[in-house]
Design a protein around this motif. Structure first.
Motif, PDB file in Angstrom:
ATOM      1  N   ASP A   1      32.993  36.680  83.412  1.00  0.00           N
ATOM      2  CA  ASP A   1      33.268  36.926  81.993  1.00  0.00           C
ATOM      3  C   ASP A   1      34.270  38.067  81.853  1.00  0.00           C
ATOM      4  OD1 ASP A   1      31.380  38.644  82.969  1.00  0.00           O
ATOM      5  OD2 ASP A   1      30.166  38.682  81.153  1.00  0.00           O
ATOM      6  N   PRO A   2      35.537  37.728  82.024  1.00  0.00           N
ATOM      7  CA  PRO A   2      36.586  38.760  81.984  1.00  0.00           C
ATOM      8  C   PRO A   2      36.859  39.238  80.565  1.00  0.00           C
ATOM      9  CG  PRO A   2      37.564  36.587  82.176  1.00  0.00           C
ATOM     10  CD  PRO A   2      36.081  36.388  82.242  1.00  0.00           C
ATOM     11  N   ALA A   3      37.557  40.354  80.462  1.00  0.00           N
ATOM     12  CA  ALA A   3      38.001  40.858  79.157  1.00  0.00           C
ATOM     13  C   ALA A   3      38.901  39.810  78.520  1.00  0.00           C
ATOM     14  CB  ALA A   3      38.748  42.169  79.331  1.00  0.00           C
TER      15      ALA A   3
ATOM     16  N   HIS B   1      41.177  39.884  76.271  1.00  0.00           N
ATOM     17  CA  HIS B   1      42.601  40.120  75.996  1.00  0.00           C
ATOM     18  C   HIS B   1      43.465  39.840  77.223  1.00  0.00           C
ATOM     19  CE1 HIS B   1      42.745  43.903  78.235  1.00  0.00           C
ATOM     20  NE2 HIS B   1      41.566  44.166  77.727  1.00  0.00           N
ATOM     21  N   GLY B   2      42.853  39.785  78.405  1.00  0.00           N
ATOM     22  CA  GLY B   2      43.628  39.488  79.609  1.00  0.00           C
ATOM     23  C   GLY B   2      43.741  38.008  79.908  1.00  0.00           C
ATOM     24  N   ILE B   3      43.122  37.192  79.093  1.00  0.00           N
ATOM     25  CA  ILE B   3      43.106  35.752  79.340  1.00  0.00           C
ATOM     26  C   ILE B   3      44.020  35.073  78.324  1.00  0.00           C
ATOM     27  CG2 ILE B   3      41.637  33.691  79.470  1.00  0.00           C
ATOM     28  CD1 ILE B   3      41.083  35.829  81.613  1.00  0.00           C
ATOM     29  N   PRO B   4      44.931  34.224  78.789  1.00  0.00           N
ATOM     30  CA  PRO B   4      45.852  33.595  77.841  1.00  0.00           C
ATOM     31  C   PRO B   4      45.141  32.668  76.870  1.00  0.00           C
ATOM     32  CG  PRO B   4      46.177  32.727  80.064  1.00  0.00           C
ATOM     33  CD  PRO B   4      45.190  33.840  80.174  1.00  0.00           C
ATOM     34  N   GLU B   5      45.716  32.576  75.678  1.00  0.00           N
ATOM     35  CA  GLU B   5      45.183  31.668  74.679  1.00  0.00           C
ATOM     36  C   GLU B   5      45.162  30.251  75.246  1.00  0.00           C
ATOM     37  OE1 GLU B   5      47.045  30.679  70.562  1.00  0.00           O
ATOM     38  OE2 GLU B   5      45.870  32.508  70.330  1.00  0.00           O
ATOM     39  N   GLY B   6      44.110  29.540  74.930  1.00  0.00           N
ATOM     40  CA  GLY B   6      43.951  28.196  75.478  1.00  0.00           C
ATOM     41  C   GLY B   6      43.032  28.186  76.690  1.00  0.00           C
ATOM     42  N   GLN B   7      42.855  29.361  77.315  1.00  0.00           N
ATOM     43  CA  GLN B   7      41.971  29.474  78.469  1.00  0.00           C
ATOM     44  C   GLN B   7      40.724  30.294  78.147  1.00  0.00           C
ATOM     45  OE1 GLN B   7      42.551  27.912  81.263  1.00  0.00           O
ATOM     46  NE2 GLN B   7      44.692  27.332  81.005  1.00  0.00           N
ATOM     47  N   ARG B   8      40.654  30.798  76.918  1.00  0.00           N
ATOM     48  CA  ARG B   8      39.523  31.644  76.534  1.00  0.00           C
ATOM     49  C   ARG B   8      38.398  30.784  75.979  1.00  0.00           C
ATOM     50  NH1 ARG B   8      43.174  34.326  72.766  1.00  0.00           N
ATOM     51  NH2 ARG B   8      44.475  35.714  73.987  1.00  0.00           N
TER      52      ARG B   8
ATOM     53  N   LEU C   1      39.568  38.800  68.651  1.00  0.00           N
ATOM     54  CA  LEU C   1      39.111  38.499  70.005  1.00  0.00           C
ATOM     55  C   LEU C   1      37.746  39.118  70.271  1.00  0.00           C
ATOM     56  CD1 LEU C   1      42.094  38.963  72.470  1.00  0.00           C
ATOM     57  CD2 LEU C   1      40.936  36.862  71.819  1.00  0.00           C
ATOM     58  N   PRO C   2      36.878  38.373  70.916  1.00  0.00           N
ATOM     59  CA  PRO C   2      35.632  38.981  71.403  1.00  0.00           C
ATOM     60  C   PRO C   2      35.961  39.875  72.600  1.00  0.00           C
ATOM     61  CG  PRO C   2      35.798  36.712  72.132  1.00  0.00           C
ATOM     62  CD  PRO C   2      36.984  36.966  71.255  1.00  0.00           C
ATOM     63  N   PRO C   3      35.064  40.795  72.979  1.00  0.00           N
ATOM     64  CA  PRO C   3      35.378  41.679  74.113  1.00  0.00           C
ATOM     65  C   PRO C   3      35.557  40.922  75.422  1.00  0.00           C
ATOM     66  CG  PRO C   3      33.149  42.072  73.279  1.00  0.00           C
ATOM     67  CD  PRO C   3      33.800  41.121  72.336  1.00  0.00           C
ATOM     68  N   THR C   4      34.708  39.951  75.644  1.00  0.00           N
ATOM     69  CA  THR C   4      34.826  39.185  76.878  1.00  0.00           C
ATOM     70  C   THR C   4      34.798  37.705  76.546  1.00  0.00           C
ATOM     71  OG1 THR C   4      32.442  39.096  77.249  1.00  0.00           O
ATOM     72  CG2 THR C   4      33.639  40.943  78.250  1.00  0.00           C
ATOM     73  N   CYS C   5      35.191  36.914  77.517  1.00  0.00           N
ATOM     74  CA  CYS C   5      35.148  35.474  77.313  1.00  0.00           C
ATOM     75  C   CYS C   5      34.771  34.815  78.640  1.00  0.00           C
ATOM     76  CB  CYS C   5      36.489  34.950  76.800  1.00  0.00           C
ATOM     77  SG  CYS C   5      37.839  35.093  77.974  1.00  0.00           S
ATOM     78  N   ARG C   6      34.756  33.509  78.630  1.00  0.00           N
ATOM     79  CA  ARG C   6      34.485  32.752  79.853  1.00  0.00           C
ATOM     80  C   ARG C   6      35.730  31.945  80.182  1.00  0.00           C
ATOM     81  NH1 ARG C   6      28.803  31.998  80.607  1.00  0.00           N
ATOM     82  NH2 ARG C   6      29.475  30.945  82.509  1.00  0.00           N
ATOM     83  N   ILE C   7      35.807  31.495  81.415  1.00  0.00           N
ATOM     84  CA  ILE C   7      36.917  30.623  81.784  1.00  0.00           C
ATOM     85  C   ILE C   7      36.355  29.311  82.312  1.00  0.00           C
ATOM     86  CG2 ILE C   7      38.470  32.539  82.273  1.00  0.00           C
ATOM     87  CD1 ILE C   7      38.005  32.056  85.248  1.00  0.00           C
ATOM     88  N   ALA C   8      37.124  28.250  82.109  1.00  0.00           N
ATOM     89  CA  ALA C   8      36.702  26.939  82.574  1.00  0.00           C
ATOM     90  C   ALA C   8      36.723  26.903  84.103  1.00  0.00           C
ATOM     91  CB  ALA C   8      37.615  25.864  82.010  1.00  0.00           C
TER      92      ALA C   8
ATOM     93  N   PRO D   1      44.911  22.692  92.407  1.00  0.00           N
ATOM     94  CA  PRO D   1      46.038  23.440  92.955  1.00  0.00           C
ATOM     95  C   PRO D   1      45.954  24.906  92.584  1.00  0.00           C
ATOM     96  CG  PRO D   1      46.774  21.830  91.316  1.00  0.00           C
ATOM     97  CD  PRO D   1      45.307  21.644  91.469  1.00  0.00           C
ATOM     98  N   ARG D   2      46.528  25.755  93.419  1.00  0.00           N
ATOM     99  CA  ARG D   2      46.486  27.187  93.172  1.00  0.00           C
ATOM    100  C   ARG D   2      47.080  27.498  91.795  1.00  0.00           C
ATOM    101  NH1 ARG D   2      48.946  32.182  94.684  1.00  0.00           N
ATOM    102  NH2 ARG D   2      47.457  33.518  95.744  1.00  0.00           N
ATOM    103  N   PRO D   3      46.327  28.209  90.942  1.00  0.00           N
ATOM    104  CA  PRO D   3      46.799  28.441  89.563  1.00  0.00           C
ATOM    105  C   PRO D   3      47.837  29.550  89.498  1.00  0.00           C
ATOM    106  CG  PRO D   3      44.638  29.422  89.853  1.00  0.00           C
ATOM    107  CD  PRO D   3      44.977  28.753  91.159  1.00  0.00           C
ATOM    108  N   GLU D   4      49.015  29.262  90.015  1.00  0.00           N
ATOM    109  CA  GLU D   4      50.073  30.270  90.118  1.00  0.00           C
ATOM    110  C   GLU D   4      50.475  30.859  88.770  1.00  0.00           C
ATOM    111  OE1 GLU D   4      51.307  31.150  92.959  1.00  0.00           O
ATOM    112  OE2 GLU D   4      50.908  29.526  94.373  1.00  0.00           O
ATOM    113  N   HIS D   5      50.394  30.015  87.731  1.00  0.00           N
ATOM    114  CA  HIS D   5      50.915  30.416  86.428  1.00  0.00           C
ATOM    115  C   HIS D   5      49.900  31.215  85.624  1.00  0.00           C
ATOM    116  CE1 HIS D   5      48.644  26.756  86.021  1.00  0.00           C
ATOM    117  NE2 HIS D   5      48.565  26.906  84.720  1.00  0.00           N
ATOM    118  N   LEU D   6      48.701  31.386  86.157  1.00  0.00           N
ATOM    119  CA  LEU D   6      47.652  32.052  85.388  1.00  0.00           C
ATOM    120  C   LEU D   6      47.440  33.478  85.902  1.00  0.00           C
ATOM    121  CD1 LEU D   6      45.167  29.071  85.034  1.00  0.00           C
ATOM    122  CD2 LEU D   6      46.543  30.139  83.245  1.00  0.00           C
ATOM    123  N   PRO D   7      46.796  34.327  85.090  1.00  0.00           N
ATOM    124  CA  PRO D   7      46.610  35.728  85.484  1.00  0.00           C
ATOM    125  C   PRO D   7      45.790  35.868  86.768  1.00  0.00           C
ATOM    126  CG  PRO D   7      46.164  35.451  83.151  1.00  0.00           C
ATOM    127  CD  PRO D   7      46.336  34.072  83.720  1.00  0.00           C
TER     128      PRO D   7
END
Ligand SMILES: [Zn+2]
Length: 150
Positions: free
Chosen positions: A54-56, A58-65, A82-89, A98-104
């Protein structure tokens, strides 16, 4: 027009990774077979979220939060406060993806972890009795520079 909407919903679900099997099927990733946290989405699909991550937000791009509401529904959080933290799929960080090169970096880190599980499982399957042979490192390990552009 209902069919067209359902189709759009389905495409949206696919694009977001919200294409998990519905209950009573087990909440496992169809690619890697590992169990994930499964939640319903607002459009009659199910999504697998990466457990214990559950990362912060604001560090996760829109569409992935992803945010799980009090009603137990997972929402792909767009706009608003924005909530303080979110989840990722799970899907973008699945060890079989494939390695998510384009993501944080957080995505890369989780992907690396999942990919290492994949390698471990694969090695156990392929080499059941190798307690004598030390297989640390290995010849096939490619070291790619893990750098963030910018
Ligand atoms: Zn997976």
């Amino acid at each position: 027009m209902v069919e067209a909407e359902a189709e759009t919903d389905h495409e949206q679900a696919q694009g977001e990774g919200a294409d998990a099997p519905a209950p009573p099927a087990p909440p496992v990733c169809q690619a890697c077979g590992r169990e994930q946290d499964r939640f319903p989405t607002g459009y009659r699909h199910w999504i697998l979220l990466e457990p214990r991550i559950d990362p912060a937000a604001h560090g996760i791009p829109e569409g992935q939060r992803w945010v799980v509401g009090g009603d137990g529904m997972a929402v792909n959080w767009v706009g608003g406060r924005l909530p303080p933290t979110c989840r990722i799929a799970h899907r973008p960080v699945c060890g079989r993806s494939p390695r998510p090169e384009h993501l944080p970096r957080i995505f890369l880190a989780v992907w690396e972890l999942n990919a290492s599980y994949e390698r471990r499982i694969y090695q156990q399957d392929a080499l059941p009795f190798t307690s004598e042979a030390e297989t640390s490192g290995g010849p096939g390990t490619q070291s790619s520079p893990a750098r963030d552009p910018g």
